[in-house]
Design a protein around this motif. Structure first.
Motif, PDB file in Angstrom:
ATOM      1  N   VAL A  55       0.751  -1.060  -0.084  1.00 28.57           N
ATOM      2  CA  VAL A  55      -0.056  -0.004  -0.012  1.00 28.57           C
ATOM      3  C   VAL A  55       0.821   1.093   0.208  1.00 28.57           C
ATOM      4  O   VAL A  55       1.828   1.336   0.860  1.00 28.57           O
ATOM      5  N   ALA A  56       0.791   2.124  -0.915  1.00 26.79           N
ATOM      6  CA  ALA A  56       1.402   3.380  -1.048  1.00 26.79           C
ATOM      7  C   ALA A  56       0.549   4.591  -1.498  1.00 26.79           C
ATOM      8  O   ALA A  56      -0.432   4.289  -1.918  1.00 26.79           O
ATOM      9  N   ILE A  57       1.252   5.628  -0.906  1.00 30.39           N
ATOM     10  CA  ILE A  57       0.215   6.904  -1.358  1.00 30.39           C
ATOM     11  C   ILE A  57       1.051   7.992  -1.899  1.00 30.39           C
ATOM     12  O   ILE A  57       2.172   8.001  -1.374  1.00 30.39           O
ATOM     13  N   VAL A  58       0.439   8.831  -2.611  1.00 29.87           N
ATOM     14  CA  VAL A  58       0.798  10.086  -3.165  1.00 29.87           C
ATOM     15  C   VAL A  58      -0.085  11.361  -2.690  1.00 29.87           C
ATOM     16  O   VAL A  58      -1.210  11.022  -2.713  1.00 29.87           O
ATOM     17  N   HIS A  59       0.552  12.414  -2.443  1.00 38.77           N
ATOM     18  CA  HIS A  59      -0.242  13.502  -1.839  1.00 38.77           C
ATOM     19  C   HIS A  59       0.034  15.011  -2.398  1.00 38.77           C
ATOM     20  O   HIS A  59       1.365  15.127  -2.462  1.00 38.77           O
TER      21      HIS A  59
ATOM     22  N   TYR B  73      -5.109  13.128  -3.061  1.00 33.26           N
ATOM     23  CA  TYR B  73      -4.272  12.271  -2.673  1.00 33.26           C
ATOM     24  C   TYR B  73      -4.744  10.875  -3.434  1.00 33.26           C
ATOM     25  O   TYR B  73      -5.747  10.623  -3.923  1.00 33.26           O
ATOM     26  N   MET B  74      -3.601  10.231  -4.130  1.00 32.80           N
ATOM     27  CA  MET B  74      -3.822   8.684  -4.353  1.00 32.80           C
ATOM     28  C   MET B  74      -3.299   7.780  -3.697  1.00 32.80           C
ATOM     29  O   MET B  74      -2.205   7.970  -3.170  1.00 32.80           O
ATOM     30  N   ILE B  75      -4.137   6.618  -3.462  1.00 35.60           N
ATOM     31  CA  ILE B  75      -3.602   5.672  -2.759  1.00 35.60           C
ATOM     32  C   ILE B  75      -3.577   4.229  -3.653  1.00 35.60           C
ATOM     33  O   ILE B  75      -4.689   3.877  -4.595  1.00 35.60           O
ATOM     34  N   ALA B  76      -2.460   3.472  -3.805  1.00 38.42           N
ATOM     35  CA  ALA B  76      -2.363   2.427  -4.490  1.00 38.42           C
ATOM     36  C   ALA B  76      -2.266   1.132  -3.940  1.00 38.42           C
ATOM     37  O   ALA B  76      -1.871   1.145  -2.539  1.00 38.42           O
ATOM     38  N   THR B  77      -2.946  -0.107  -4.059  1.00 37.92           N
ATOM     39  CA  THR B  77      -2.947  -1.255  -3.691  1.00 37.92           C
ATOM     40  C   THR B  77      -2.477  -2.253  -4.885  1.00 37.92           C
ATOM     41  O   THR B  77      -2.307  -1.903  -6.164  1.00 37.92           O
ATOM     42  N   PRO B  78      -2.293  -3.432  -4.779  1.00 42.30           N
ATOM     43  CA  PRO B  78      -2.328  -4.281  -5.879  1.00 42.30           C
ATOM     44  C   PRO B  78      -3.065  -4.401  -6.811  1.00 42.30           C
ATOM     45  O   PRO B  78      -2.957  -4.587  -8.007  1.00 42.30           O
ATOM     46  N   GLY B  79      -4.429  -4.061  -6.172  1.00 41.09           N
ATOM     47  CA  GLY B  79      -5.374  -4.489  -7.399  1.00 41.09           C
ATOM     48  C   GLY B  79      -6.165  -2.842  -7.742  1.00 41.09           C
ATOM     49  O   GLY B  79      -7.094  -3.001  -8.894  1.00 41.09           O
ATOM     50  N   ALA B  80      -5.726  -1.610  -7.339  1.00 39.41           N
ATOM     51  CA  ALA B  80      -6.375  -0.708  -7.785  1.00 39.41           C
ATOM     52  C   ALA B  80      -5.441   0.597  -7.315  1.00 39.41           C
ATOM     53  O   ALA B  80      -4.512   0.634  -6.717  1.00 39.41           O
ATOM     54  N   ILE B  81      -6.178   1.818  -8.007  1.00 40.62           N
ATOM     55  CA  ILE B  81      -5.630   3.108  -7.522  1.00 40.62           C
ATOM     56  C   ILE B  81      -6.805   3.879  -7.194  1.00 40.62           C
ATOM     57  O   ILE B  81      -7.855   3.938  -7.713  1.00 40.62           O
ATOM     58  N   GLY B  82      -6.885   4.537  -5.916  1.00 44.22           N
ATOM     59  CA  GLY B  82      -8.113   5.371  -5.343  1.00 44.22           C
ATOM     60  C   GLY B  82      -7.525   6.711  -5.189  1.00 44.22           C
ATOM     61  O   GLY B  82      -6.327   7.097  -5.046  1.00 44.22           O
ATOM     62  N   PHE B  83      -8.487   7.640  -5.354  1.00 39.79           N
ATOM     63  CA  PHE B  83      -8.234   9.024  -5.131  1.00 39.79           C
ATOM     64  C   PHE B  83      -9.381   9.699  -4.101  1.00 39.79           C
ATOM     65  O   PHE B  83     -10.369   9.299  -4.218  1.00 39.79           O
ATOM     66  N   ALA B  84      -8.873  10.705  -3.444  1.00 39.47           N
ATOM     67  CA  ALA B  84      -9.973  11.390  -2.765  1.00 39.47           C
ATOM     68  C   ALA B  84      -9.425  12.945  -2.971  1.00 39.47           C
ATOM     69  O   ALA B  84      -8.065  13.328  -2.966  1.00 39.47           O
ATOM     70  N   LYS B  85     -10.213  14.063  -2.963  1.00 41.35           N
ATOM     71  CA  LYS B  85     -10.292  15.207  -2.774  1.00 41.35           C
ATOM     72  C   LYS B  85     -10.963  16.179  -1.769  1.00 41.35           C
ATOM     73  O   LYS B  85     -11.872  15.458  -1.385  1.00 41.35           O
ATOM     74  N   ASP B  86     -10.333  16.865  -1.184  1.00 38.58           N
ATOM     75  CA  ASP B  86     -11.075  17.681   0.054  1.00 38.58           C
ATOM     76  C   ASP B  86     -12.313  18.328  -0.706  1.00 38.58           C
ATOM     77  O   ASP B  86     -12.717  18.332  -1.398  1.00 38.58           O
ATOM     78  N   ARG B  87     -12.688  19.027   0.819  1.00 37.50           N
ATOM     79  CA  ARG B  87     -14.047  19.806   0.447  1.00 37.50           C
ATOM     80  C   ARG B  87     -14.137  20.925  -0.190  1.00 37.50           C
ATOM     81  O   ARG B  87     -15.100  21.669  -0.560  1.00 37.50           O
ATOM     82  N   PHE B  88     -12.930  21.795  -0.276  1.00 38.26           N
ATOM     83  CA  PHE B  88     -12.521  22.869  -0.843  1.00 38.26           C
ATOM     84  C   PHE B  88     -12.136  23.164  -2.282  1.00 38.26           C
ATOM     85  O   PHE B  88     -12.058  24.086  -2.968  1.00 38.26           O
ATOM     86  N   ALA B  89     -12.117  21.595  -2.730  1.00 38.35           N
ATOM     87  CA  ALA B  89     -11.552  21.631  -4.401  1.00 38.35           C
ATOM     88  C   ALA B  89     -10.528  22.549  -4.602  1.00 38.35           C
ATOM     89  O   ALA B  89     -10.448  23.372  -5.591  1.00 38.35           O
ATOM     90  N   MET B  90      -9.276  22.436  -3.648  1.00 35.67           N
ATOM     91  CA  MET B  90      -8.160  23.409  -4.055  1.00 35.67           C
ATOM     92  C   MET B  90      -7.146  22.640  -4.975  1.00 35.67           C
ATOM     93  O   MET B  90      -6.463  23.282  -5.445  1.00 35.67           O
ATOM     94  N   LYS B  91      -6.901  21.438  -4.826  1.00 35.69           N
ATOM     95  CA  LYS B  91      -6.190  20.828  -5.692  1.00 35.69           C
ATOM     96  C   LYS B  91      -6.312  20.009  -6.814  1.00 35.69           C
ATOM     97  O   LYS B  91      -7.418  19.180  -6.727  1.00 35.69           O
ATOM     98  N   PRO B  92      -5.834  20.045  -7.957  1.00 34.56           N
ATOM     99  CA  PRO B  92      -6.333  19.594  -9.116  1.00 34.56           C
ATOM    100  C   PRO B  92      -6.029  18.092  -9.330  1.00 34.56           C
ATOM    101  O   PRO B  92      -5.233  17.584  -8.823  1.00 34.56           O
ATOM    102  N   LEU B  93      -6.831  17.452 -10.430  1.00 33.41           N
ATOM    103  CA  LEU B  93      -6.767  16.400 -10.520  1.00 33.41           C
ATOM    104  C   LEU B  93      -7.428  16.016 -12.059  1.00 33.41           C
ATOM    105  O   LEU B  93      -8.454  16.150 -12.327  1.00 33.41           O
ATOM    106  N   VAL B  94      -6.453  15.487 -13.167  1.00 36.99           N
ATOM    107  CA  VAL B  94      -7.074  15.434 -14.313  1.00 36.99           C
ATOM    108  C   VAL B  94      -6.657  13.734 -14.867  1.00 36.99           C
ATOM    109  O   VAL B  94      -5.780  13.327 -14.324  1.00 36.99           O
TER     110      VAL B  94
END
Lengths: 315, 238
Positions: free
Chosen positions: A180-184, A245-266
Motif C-alpha cells: 500500500v502506497a500513497i502520494v499526496h 491524494y492517490m492510494i495504490a494497492t495491488p488491485g487498484a488506485i483510489g483518489f480523494a479530494k478535499d471539501r474545498f476543491a483546491m487541488k487539481p486532478l485530471v
C-alpha cells in the motif's frame, strides 16, 4: 504545491517509463524530490523490500544487521541485495526476502535501525523508489525507466511542512501494511491530532511529513473493515485540510479530494488504462493525441477507484 | 515557425510541442506585435501560452492549453479549440477569449475587463476576485464560482454547482438552470426587464440569445460587507 500522478497499464509493461514521463512534465511543481511506487508482477511468496541507508560507508554493516533481524523473525534474503551506484552519502537498497513469521512484528524490529537504515516499502509487488532531485535525475540514478509492471504512482515534492530529505520524499508506504502506497498534494491541517491518535494505536511514523499520515490513516480504516471506497469517503469528512491524494494497492488506485476543491486532478481513461496527474500537460506526455478526452476532477469532495485489469469500478 | 500571406493578414503557424515555453512565447509575441493571426499547433496542454497579448492580434490554439492562457490580455482575440487549464484569462483587461471545451479552475480570475466565453463547463471558482468584464458559460459553473468577485458579470446557461457566488462583493452571477446551493452572503434577486435585456445583449453577438430563459440573478446580501468580527450572527453565517 506538489505534483502527483497515477498510471495503470492495460497489460503489464513499461510502467516505470510512463511514470517518469508523467513526473518530468510536473517537475516545476516541486523539484525538491521525486518518487515512484511501481507495482510489478506479484511474487507468490516473499517480499520485495526497498530501504534507504543514510551512510554509504556503513552499507555492508547495515545489511548484515538487517539480515540478523530478518533471521530472528524466521526469514532471510531470497536474492543477493543490490543498491544504487550513486555518489550520495545515502543509498537505496533493493532486497528480496522470504516471508517473516509475523510481518508487522518484523517491521517493528527492523525499525530499530531507522537512525541509519530505513525500510521504505514492503510488498509482494510494490517497490518505492524516491530520492532528492527531479524526475530524470532520480530515474537515471535508480533505473526507474527499466521497471515493468501493471501500475504505479509518482510524486514531485515542493517541501512545505517538513524538511527536504531523501526519506521525506513521496510516495509513502502505509507502514506496516504490505503493498500500500500513497502520494499526496496538499496540507493536512489536523496532522498532529491524527498522528497522536494513530500512535496511541501503535502505529509508527518515520517522518514529520503529513502525507505519511494519510497512508496509515486509510490503511487503518481498511484494516477495521472498511472498503477502500468507504475509507476514501470517510477521509474527506474526517481529515481537515486541502488535499488530493492517490492510494495504490495491488488491485487498484483510489483518489480523494478535499471539501474545498483546491487541488487539481485530471485523468485520461482509455478503456481502463489510466493516466492521472495534477496537470493535463502531464497526462498529455502519455497520450499525446489531443483528440483523446481529458476528464477534470475539479470539484469538491470527490473520490474514485480505478481497478487494475481493464475495469473501472467507481469514480 | 511558418508564415503564410493572405490578401490582408499574415498568418503565423507556431509549433508548441516540447519546445521551451520561453521560445514559444517569443515567437508568439513577435508575430502578435506585427498584428497578424497566430495559430498554435501541437499545444499538448502547455502552460502560459498567449500571455500578455496586445490589442489587434488574433491567436488560435489548435487543441487544449494549460494554465494561464490569455492571462494579462489587453485586447487580443483568442480562441482555444478544446480545453483550458487553470486561470485562463487571469487579470485580462480587454479582449475576447473563447474556450471551445472545458475551462479549468479560476477562469477569469481577477479579470478587469473583456469577455471570456466558455462553450463547455467550468471548474471551481470561475471569476474569483474579478473586478470587471464578463464570463459567459454555456455549460455549468463549478463549485464556489464568483467567489469574492468585486465586479463584472458571470452568466451561466447550464446551472451552477455548490456554494455559488460565495462571499460575493459587487459582482453579479446570472444562472439559467438549477443552482446546487448558494455561498455565504449570496442572495437571489428578481431581475428587472432592463437588467435581463442587458444580459441578452451580451449573449446576442455570441448567438446565444433566448428571451424565454428564466434567470436567477445572484448578488451579495451585503451582510459580510465591512464585516464586524463582534457580530455573532455574521460568524454563524460563515
Amino acid at each position: 504545491m506538489c505534483g502527483i500522478a497515477g498510471r495503470i497499464l492495460g497489460a503489464p509493461g513499461p510502467v516505470g517509463r510512463d511514470l517518469v514521463a508523467l513526473m518530468a512534465a510536473q517537475e516545476h511543481r516541486g523539484a525538491d524530490s521525486t518518487g515512484f511506487a511501481v507495482y510489478g508482477t506479484p511474487r507468490e511468496s516473499g517480499y520485495r523490500v526497498r530501504a534507504m541507508g543514510f551512510d554509504r560507508a556503513r552499507l555492508e554493516r547495515d545489511l548484515a544487521d538487517f539480515r540478523a533481524i530478518l533471521r530472528d523473525h524466521g526469514a532471510d534474503f531470497a536474492e543477493e541485495p543490490s543498491w544504487d551506484s550513486g555518489t550520495t552519502r545515502h543509498y537505496l537498497a533493493r532486497l528480496v526476502i522470504t516471508d517473516p513469521d509475523d510481518l508487522p512484528a518484523w517491521v517493528q524490529a527492523a525499525d530499530a535501525m531507522t537512525d541509519r537504515f530505513e525500510v521504505q516499502s514492503v510488498g509482494r509487488s510494490l517497490e518505492i523508489i524516491k530520492d532528492v532531485g527531479g524526475a530524470d535525475a532520480v530515474a537515471d540514478k535508480h533505473g526507474v525507466r527499466q521497471m515493468n509492471g501493471t501500475h504505479g504512482l509518482g510524486h514531485a515534492r515542493l517541501a512545505t511542512e517538513s524538511d527536504v530529505r531523501p526519506n521525506a520524499s513521496h510516495p509513502f508506504w502505509a507502514r506496516p501494511f504490505p503493498d500500500v502506497a500513497i502520494v499526496h498534494n496538499g496540507q493536512i491541517t489536523d496532522y498532529y491530532t491524527w498522528r497522536e491518535k494513530l500512535e496511541r494505536k501503535g502505529y509508527r511514523f518515520l517522518t514529520w511529513n503529513d502525507s505519511e499520515l494519510i497512508a496509515v490513516w486509510v490503511s487503518d480504516r481498511m484494516k477495521q473493515g472498511l472498503s477502500m471506497e468507504e475509507a476514501l469517503t470517510l477521509s474527506i469528512r474526517e481529515i481537515d485540510g486541502v488535499f488530493t491524494y492517490m492510494i495504490a494497492t495491488p488491485g487498484a488506485i483510489g483518489f480523494a479530494k478535499d471539501r474545498f476543491a483546491m487541488k487539481p486532478l485530471v485523468l485520461i481513461d482509455q478503456n481502463g488504462a489510466i493516466a492521472a496527474g495534477t496537470e493535463e500537460q502531464a497526462v498529455r506526455r502519455v497520450y499525446r493525441d489531443d483528440a483523446v478526452d481529458v476528464i477534470n476532477h475539479d470539484g469538491p469532495s470527490l473520490h474514485g477507484i480505478w481497478t487494475v485489469g481493464n475495469r473501472r469500478v467507481a469514480a | 515557425m511558418t508564415q503564410a500571406l493572405s490578401d490582408t493578414v499574415v498568418e503565423t503557424i507556431i509549433e508548441v510541442g516540447d519546445r521551451p515555453i520561453r521560445d514559444v512565447h517569443a515567437d508568439i509575441q513577435q508575430a502578435a506585435r506585427a498584428g497578424g493571426h497566430v495559430v498554435l499547433r501541437n499545444t499538448l496542454s502547455r502552460h502560459n501560452l498567449g500571455v500578455g497579448l496586445p490589442p489587434g492580434c488574433t491567436l488560435h490554439a489548435e487543441g487544449s492549453v494549460g494554465y494561464y492562457c490569455g492571462g494579462l490580455n489587453t485586447g487580443a482575440r483568442i480562441t482555444i479549440q478544446r480545453n483550458a487549464g487553470w486561470g485562463c484569462g487571469e487579470a485580462m483587461s480587454a479582449g475576447h477569449i473563447t474556450i471551445g471545451g472545458y475551462a479549468g479552475m479560476s477562469v477569469g480570475a481577477a479579470m478587469l475587463g473583456g469577455l471570456i466565453h466558455v462553450r463547455g463547463d467550468c471548474g471551481p471558482r470561475a471569476g474569483v476576485a474579478m473586478k470587471g468584464g464578463t464570463i459567459v458559460v454555456e455549460g455549468r459553473l463549478g463549485y464556489q464560482s464568483g467567489f469574492m468577485a468585486h465586479g463584472g458579470k458571470i452568466i451561466a446557461l447550464g446551472g451552477a454547482g455548490p456554494s455559488c457566488a460565495d462571499a460575493l462583493w459587487q459582482g453579479e452571477v446570472w444562472v439559467c438552470g438549477d443552482v446546487d446551493d448558494l455561498g455565504v452572503d449570496a442572495v437571489i434577486t428578481e431581475p428587472t426587464a432592463e437588467q435581463v435585456a442587458e444580459v441578452e445583449a451580451i449573449l446576442d453577438p455570441l448567438g446565444l440569445a433566448d428571451r424565454s430563459r428564466e434567470w436567477r440573478r445572484i448578488v451579495a446580501g451585503q451582510r459580510l460587507w465591512y464585516f464586524q468580527s463582534r457580530d455573532a450572527k455574521a460568524w454563524l453565517m460563515i
